[in-house]
Write an enzyme that holds these catalytic residues in place. Sequence first.
Site, mmCIF file in Angstrom:
data_model
loop_
_atom_site.group_PDB
_atom_site.id
_atom_site.type_symbol
_atom_site.label_atom_id
_atom_site.label_comp_id
_atom_site.label_asym_id
_atom_site.label_seq_id
_atom_site.Cartn_x
_atom_site.Cartn_y
_atom_site.Cartn_z
ATOM 1 N N HIS A 54 -3.692 0.120 0.519
ATOM 2 C CA HIS A 54 -4.018 1.308 -0.270
ATOM 3 C C HIS A 54 -5.103 1.018 -1.291
ATOM 4 O O HIS A 54 -5.442 -0.132 -1.558
ATOM 5 C CB HIS A 54 -2.773 1.891 -0.972
ATOM 6 C CG HIS A 54 -2.126 0.997 -1.989
ATOM 7 N ND1 HIS A 54 -1.069 0.164 -1.682
ATOM 8 C CD2 HIS A 54 -2.348 0.820 -3.318
ATOM 9 C CE1 HIS A 54 -0.682 -0.474 -2.779
ATOM 10 N NE2 HIS A 54 -1.444 -0.102 -3.789
ATOM 11 N N GLU A 67 3.567 8.326 -9.417
ATOM 12 C CA GLU A 67 2.548 8.134 -8.390
ATOM 13 C C GLU A 67 2.767 9.017 -7.177
ATOM 14 O O GLU A 67 3.880 9.469 -6.896
ATOM 15 C CB GLU A 67 2.530 6.676 -7.951
ATOM 16 C CG GLU A 67 3.837 6.206 -7.347
ATOM 17 C CD GLU A 67 3.731 4.784 -6.802
ATOM 18 O OE1 GLU A 67 3.664 3.847 -7.625
ATOM 19 O OE2 GLU A 67 3.721 4.631 -5.577
ATOM 20 N N GLN A 80 -3.304 5.779 -3.399
ATOM 21 C CA GLN A 80 -2.184 5.795 -4.337
ATOM 22 C C GLN A 80 -2.704 6.348 -5.662
ATOM 23 O O GLN A 80 -3.499 5.691 -6.331
ATOM 24 C CB GLN A 80 -1.661 4.369 -4.542
ATOM 25 C CG GLN A 80 -0.475 4.270 -5.482
ATOM 26 C CD GLN A 80 -0.103 2.819 -5.747
ATOM 27 O OE1 GLN A 80 -0.965 2.011 -6.090
ATOM 28 N NE2 GLN A 80 1.162 2.485 -5.594
ATOM 29 N N GLU A 117 -3.987 -6.347 -5.217
ATOM 30 C CA GLU A 117 -2.546 -6.355 -4.976
ATOM 31 C C GLU A 117 -2.287 -6.858 -3.560
ATOM 32 O O GLU A 117 -3.052 -6.576 -2.633
ATOM 33 C CB GLU A 117 -2.015 -4.921 -5.124
ATOM 34 C CG GLU A 117 -0.528 -4.757 -4.866
ATOM 35 C CD GLU A 117 -0.069 -3.298 -5.007
ATOM 36 O OE1 GLU A 117 -0.711 -2.524 -5.739
ATOM 37 O OE2 GLU A 117 0.923 -2.934 -4.346
#
Lengths: 146, 146
Positions: free
Chosen positions: B7, B43, B60, B134
């Site tokens: 994402h 979110e 996201q 991430e």
Amino acid sequence: MLTRIDHIGIACRDLDTTVEFYRATYGFEVFHTEVNEEQGVREAMLKINETSDGGASYLQLLEPTREDSAVGKWLAKNGEGVHHIAFGTADVDADAADVREKGVRVLYDEPRRGSMGSRITFLHPKDCHGVLTELVTSAAVESPEH
Amino acid sequence: MLTRIDHIGIACRDLDTTVEFYRATYGFEVFHTEVNEEQGVREAMLKINETSDGGASYLQLLEPTREDSAVGKWLAKNGEGVHHIAFGTADVDADAADVREKGVRVLYDEPRRGSMGSRITFLHPKDCHGVLTELVTSAAVESPEH
């Protein structure tokens, strides 16, 4: 219709160093490199995965070839980091016209040449909640002989 | 091994307005919403495409639930825009250990809970050419019964 995350465009000061970071850290390999004089960038495309629309998702690493290019000015202001995101479509002309009609500023009158012979345009980040957004139609979709 | 762009994390001031922008402009629909109190965010996940590793790529959209959250502080400093990028892996523990051994600072000692029951960690942007990165293992991979 936008059918994939085509790439994430990342501005860097030194392309070779950044390519080596992504290779050494994650094992990502260079799929394609080119210089785009119009955009004022030297770039490397790292293919990360293929996508359900028949395309692929890439990281696009961008080193400015001149300080007064869009990426050069952005880098001077922001430092290295994510410069833009790009969505893939089979018809960038239709999607650009569609979002323009919805009031989003499209930065080019006509799509221009992007990576690997693609046709691209950009949407104004101020109309996109701060995200410089590219729409891209890959050469493979438009020119199956390539 | 990182096998997909999982994402793109986008910080926004108002989640509902931003979700509506993505729906009205591109036709992207909300796949999932949640509040992550630990991260201090509300979110929405917009699924853009499926990926060749059996996963998917999402946008996201992140609205801070408190000003002193990481996203809240980032938003105050930078304004709306791309906050981080995330790569998917079947084994976030192994990949986090691998990049840590290569000298990249991993922000959590152990992976924490991310969107949709995933397990996530973050890499220090200063070790990643300015990109907050991430690593994520989705719940589906680890817990096929979900």
